[in-house]
Scaffold this active site. Structure first.
Site, PDB file in Angstrom:
ATOM      1  N   GLY A 196      -2.597  25.621   5.104  1.00 40.60           N
ATOM      2  CA  GLY A 196      -2.824  25.358   3.085  1.00 40.60           C
ATOM      3  C   GLY A 196      -4.457  24.051   3.284  1.00 40.60           C
TER       4      GLY A 196
ATOM      5  N   ASP B 193       0.324  15.346 -12.250  1.00 40.18           N
ATOM      6  CA  ASP B 193       0.479  17.416 -11.945  1.00 40.18           C
ATOM      7  C   ASP B 193       1.426  18.109 -11.533  1.00 40.18           C
ATOM      8  OD1 ASP B 193      -1.703  18.708 -11.527  1.00 40.18           O
ATOM      9  OD2 ASP B 193      -2.449  18.361  -9.103  1.00 40.18           O
TER      10      ASP B 193
ATOM     11  N   PHE C 177      -7.691  17.208  -1.053  1.00 41.11           N
ATOM     12  CA  PHE C 177      -8.853  16.389  -0.028  1.00 41.11           C
ATOM     13  C   PHE C 177      -8.371  16.553   1.607  1.00 41.11           C
ATOM     14  CE2 PHE C 177      -4.813  14.466  -1.836  1.00 41.11           C
ATOM     15  CZ  PHE C 177      -4.504  13.294  -0.921  1.00 41.11           C
ATOM     16  N   GLY C 178      -6.740  17.387   1.499  1.00 40.64           N
ATOM     17  CA  GLY C 178      -6.663  17.486   2.758  1.00 40.64           C
ATOM     18  C   GLY C 178      -6.311  19.139   3.671  1.00 40.64           C
ATOM     19  N   VAL C 179      -5.348  19.104   4.985  1.00 44.79           N
ATOM     20  CA  VAL C 179      -5.301  19.841   5.268  1.00 44.79           C
ATOM     21  C   VAL C 179      -4.142  20.406   5.960  1.00 44.79           C
ATOM     22  CG1 VAL C 179      -6.423  21.595   6.864  1.00 44.79           C
ATOM     23  CG2 VAL C 179      -7.745  20.348   5.625  1.00 44.79           C
TER      24      VAL C 179
END
Ligand SMILES: Nc1ncnc2c1ncn2[C@@H]1O[C@H](COP(=O)(O)OP(=O)(O)OP(=O)(O)O)[C@@H](O)[C@H]1O
Length: 492
Positions: free
Chosen positions: A142, A319, A146-148
């Site tokens: 996923g 969050d 900002f990240g994979v």
């Protein structure tokens, strides 16, 4: 006649001798032809093998040349794409992560960890370093802001037996979506430092290790435990149809007040753990194909438990929502995604992302957090109340009848989400406490955990024991993560 006979015998003898000598010469001829043929065969065969070998050598040589060229062009590409500013920024991130060995000053000790991130007192711990060679990248899982994230297999750093040599741990690998983007790499580096500070706790996603050696070239990899069943929100939505409500009217204690905590509540309900014939039901079925009120109760307690731990660090999540809670196949959960994007809220990167693609999740945020983007443990508690609402509506949208733009005015006017159908009144009361307009009047996570425990002791004591046992097993599993990164000790 006897002379005739003997001359005939001699003839036969002479013929047979002649025949034998003719045979011999034929045999000799055959032998030499055979030798010549064999020699020619071996010569050609050897020549072919030699040719193949030379071909192989030439191929190897060309391949390594090509590789070197590729590497050079990668390095050239890298240096041509990054300006000297970017390079020095990466160098700064790298330096900022290193442990200087200095102790945290007294005045910073109780500061929220997000404050400490701005200093060098929250370093990356070297014991977490994993060699790239021990990692095998697998499928894509996923993408975040900002990240994979990819799945990976980790080899033990210091295997002691043949069995350990063969063992692999499935892990999740997080890298920056664009390694030349300084903001992304810096967020990832901050997330790594934060995870080092968080340590390990059963309901919080645990760090396994990281690959930082190539950080100055923009490559940083965070390695965490792999949580196999996706996020809790998707799970509830997908399994809505198999849900069984264990909450029933209490048939035994009709004269008792409706609830031990809220005696005036309209309905008195309890959780059912016995079948028709009086037989005891399993409190929770480990299979993900079973979803009951007890599972929801267990998830609620586990999230509060994880948040209580984070609050002791002290870390503000910023969050908290079911989409950021991951589910394991044994029905334990992990709080993930520690709101790195929110810390960088002042950067233009954050603003473009949140306004264009991912609007601020106002349905999960407390009014004061929407007002001034200041996040505290109390604003996390508000979001936790929303998580409970999501749980007991099986992934329902908070304030379903209100448009996103109107949510803020709606809650400012004192309106709140209504009681979900499958929710015990005591838990709805807890939600309302979390949604107090005044942050200081909301319960802390420790109080929430106590409230949950009290509720379960009274209405689902078996479930409480079950969750406690599950979490002990998970704590053990997390402790064992260290075995995978422990490097060989130098012989003294
Ligand atoms: N440890 C993990 N195990 C299994 N899957 C994971 C793990 N971590 C992340 N994922 C998957 O990868 C996806 C992206 O995760 P990531 O934490 O980068 O992003 P996010 O939570 O969507 O966003 P952001 O961090 O930008 O707010 C998640 O939605 C989840 O499905």
């Amino acid at each position: 006649r006897s002379n005739e006979a003997s001359s005939t015998e001699n003839d036969i003898f002479v013929r047979s001798v002649r025949a034998t000598s003719e045979d011999d010469s034929v045999k000799k001829e055959d032998g030499s032809t055979f030798r010549i043929r064999t020699t020619v065969f071996f010569f050609i065969y050897g020549f072919l093998v030699l040719l193949a070998f030379i071909g192989f050598l030439v191929w190897r040589l060309r391949r390594s040349k090509l590789k070197a060229q590729n590497n050079n062009s990668y390095v050239a590409r890298f240096f041509s794409r990054i300006s000297s500013n970017t390079y020095s920024a990466l160098q700064n991130i790298y330096n900022g992560m290193r442990d200087t060995g200095e102790a945290v000053p007294e005045e910073l000790r109780d500061c929220p960890v997000h404050e400490q991130l701005r200093t060098h007192y929250m370093p990356y711990k070297k014991k977490y370093e994993i060699s790239n060679e021990n990692l095998e990248k697998k499928k894509y899982l996923g993408k975040g802001n900002f990240g994979v994230v990819r799945m990976g297999l980790l080899k033990m750093a210091d295997p002691k037996t043949e069995e350990e040599e063969k063992k692999r741990l499935t892990v999740a690998l997080k890298s920056a979506a664009n390694c030349y983007d300084i903001t992304q790499t810096s967020m990832l580096a901050d997330e790594l430092r934060l995870m080092c500070a968080i340590g390990r706790f059963p309901n919080v996603l645990a760090l396994v290790g990281a690959v930082t050696v190539e950080l100055r070239r923009g490559r940083l990899l965070i390695v965490t435990e792999f949580i196999d069943c996706g996020d809790l929100h998707s799970y509830l939505k997908v399994h809505k149809d198999i849900f069984e409500d264990h909450l029933v009217e209490d048939r035994n204690e009709k004269d008792e007040p409706d609830s031990y905590l809220t005696p005036l509540s309209a309905k008195r309900k309890t959780y059912l753990y016995t079948k028709e014939g009086g037989e005891q039901e399993e409190v929770i079925k480990e299979s993900l194909k079973s979803l009951t009120t007890s599972d929801l109760l267990s998830f609620g307690l586990q999230i509060a438990n994880g948040m209580q731990y984070l609050a002791t660090i002290p870390l503000v999540h910023r969050d908290l929502a079911l989409r950021n809670v991951l589910l394991k196949n044994n029905k334990t959960v992990r709080i993930a995604d520690f709101g790195m994007a929110r810390i960088h809220q002042t950067s233009s990167y954050y603003r473009t992302k949140k306004t264009k693609d991912a609007p601020i999740p106002v349905r999960w945020m407390s009014p004061e957090a929407v007002d001034n983007m200041i996040f505290t443990q109390q604003s996390d508690v508000w979001s936790y109340g929303i998580c409970l609402y999501e749980l007991f509506t099986l992934g329902g949208l908070p304030y379903p009848e209100i448009k996103t733009d109107d949510v803020y005015d709606y809650m400012k006017a004192g309106r709140r989400c209504s009681q979900p159908e499958h929710c015990h009144v005591e838990l709805y009361n807890l939600m309302k406490l979390c949604w107090n307009m005044k942050p200081e009047l909301r319960p802390t996570f420790s109080v929430i955990v106590e409230y949950f425990i009290e509720h379960m002791k009274n209405s689902a004591p078996q479930l409480l024991d079950y969750v406690e046992k599950m979490l002990k097993v998970e704590a053990d599993n997390q402790r064992q993560l260290d075995d995978w990164i422990r490097t060989p000790q130098p012989v003294s």
